[in-house]
Design an enzyme around this catalytic site. Sequence first.
Site, short mmCIF file in Angstrom:
data_model
loop_
_atom_site.label_atom_id
_atom_site.label_comp_id
_atom_site.label_asym_id
_atom_site.label_seq_id
_atom_site.Cartn_x
_atom_site.Cartn_y
_atom_site.Cartn_z
CB CYS A 135 2.80 8.12 -7.57
SG CYS A 135 2.48 6.88 -6.31
CG HIS A 275 3.23 3.51 -9.86
ND1 HIS A 275 4.05 2.63 -9.19
CD2 HIS A 275 2.90 4.48 -8.96
CE1 HIS A 275 4.19 3.04 -7.94
NE2 HIS A 275 3.51 4.15 -7.78
#
Length: 371
Positions: A135, A275
């Site tokens: 990710c 994130h």
Amino acid sequence: MKVGFVGWRGMVGSVLMQRMKEENDFAHIPEAFFFTTSNVGGAAPDFGQAAKTLLDANNVAELAKMDIIVTCQGGDYTKSVFQALRDSGWNGYWIDAASSLRMKDDAIIVLDPVNRDVLDNGLKNGVKNYIGGNCTVSLMLMALGGLFQNDLVEWATSMTYQAASGAGAKNMRELISGMGAVHAQVADALADPAGSILDIDRKVSDFLRSEDYPKANFGVPLAGSLIPWIDVDLGNGQSKEEWKGGVETNKILGRSDNPTVIDGLCVRVGAMRCHSQAITLKLKKDLPVSEIETILAGANDWVKVIPNEKEASIHELTPAKVTGTLSVPVGRIRKLGMGGEYISAFTVGDQLLWGAAEPLRRVLRIVLGSL
């Protein structure tokens, strides 16, 4: 073309199904089938497909009837069925969110806004395994792809601020439980305007260190704290998550033979599903910031360059702003004191969208010939 879906009920799978519905992807799938590891014979979800019954995800013969399999069931599932399926003679397309096959020579890591040329070459050359990337790597490349695609990066270091979602649904729940539990310890004191903040702080600290704090999944407190290590210890001072940053970036770009050095530290913070990354890059040449911003902004339709100003940064470059969207903002772009080739950047992206489900959704469309 028969397309089978495995792991469609989990967190990434649910996001994938939602995105496919929003983009009307099922209209491009001649025959869709849904598999299960726990409810064989049950009712399949209704996306307009003919097959209404759930099939057995562990039945290699059933899986082998598919032309394409899309799985978000996790690495253990991939390890348990993939090789047996290939050994049975199946030559279909395997599209997988799990990391198990990522670094295999016969697999391509999918991120088409960045490596469409690599994907197209793979399809021409008969590659059948298309795997979602890590990710943080995918989100970094969505933001900074313009610099990498133009071969302008000598090296990069990424310091991450990774969300609870990267560890799983139970971990997201635990983060919220931790937040609530911390507040409950000091709710009365907070309500008293005359209460001492140092007393409140002491109670919070004592609770974070106590066995009463909910930490069954993370093992240590996250709410009110952070975790400076993600994934297993490789034994050389590096975590596996940090190792992925270099090897996966170069594989995505098709540069494993002549890699760009990328390393850094990966840290878990109390964000839900976005994130963030603070990145230092050494470029191969001294470019004006305005030119760097133009290169970044033109790389794909989702990257958004944020002016390096306080108000724009605090409102646009945050998980609160970005969560649930496909936008990948990048800002804090400036020259660093070390020299003209040294650049800073800060980027944020949704871990479940471009970090997980969206590249799979798009590569399915690419394999089907409709993107």
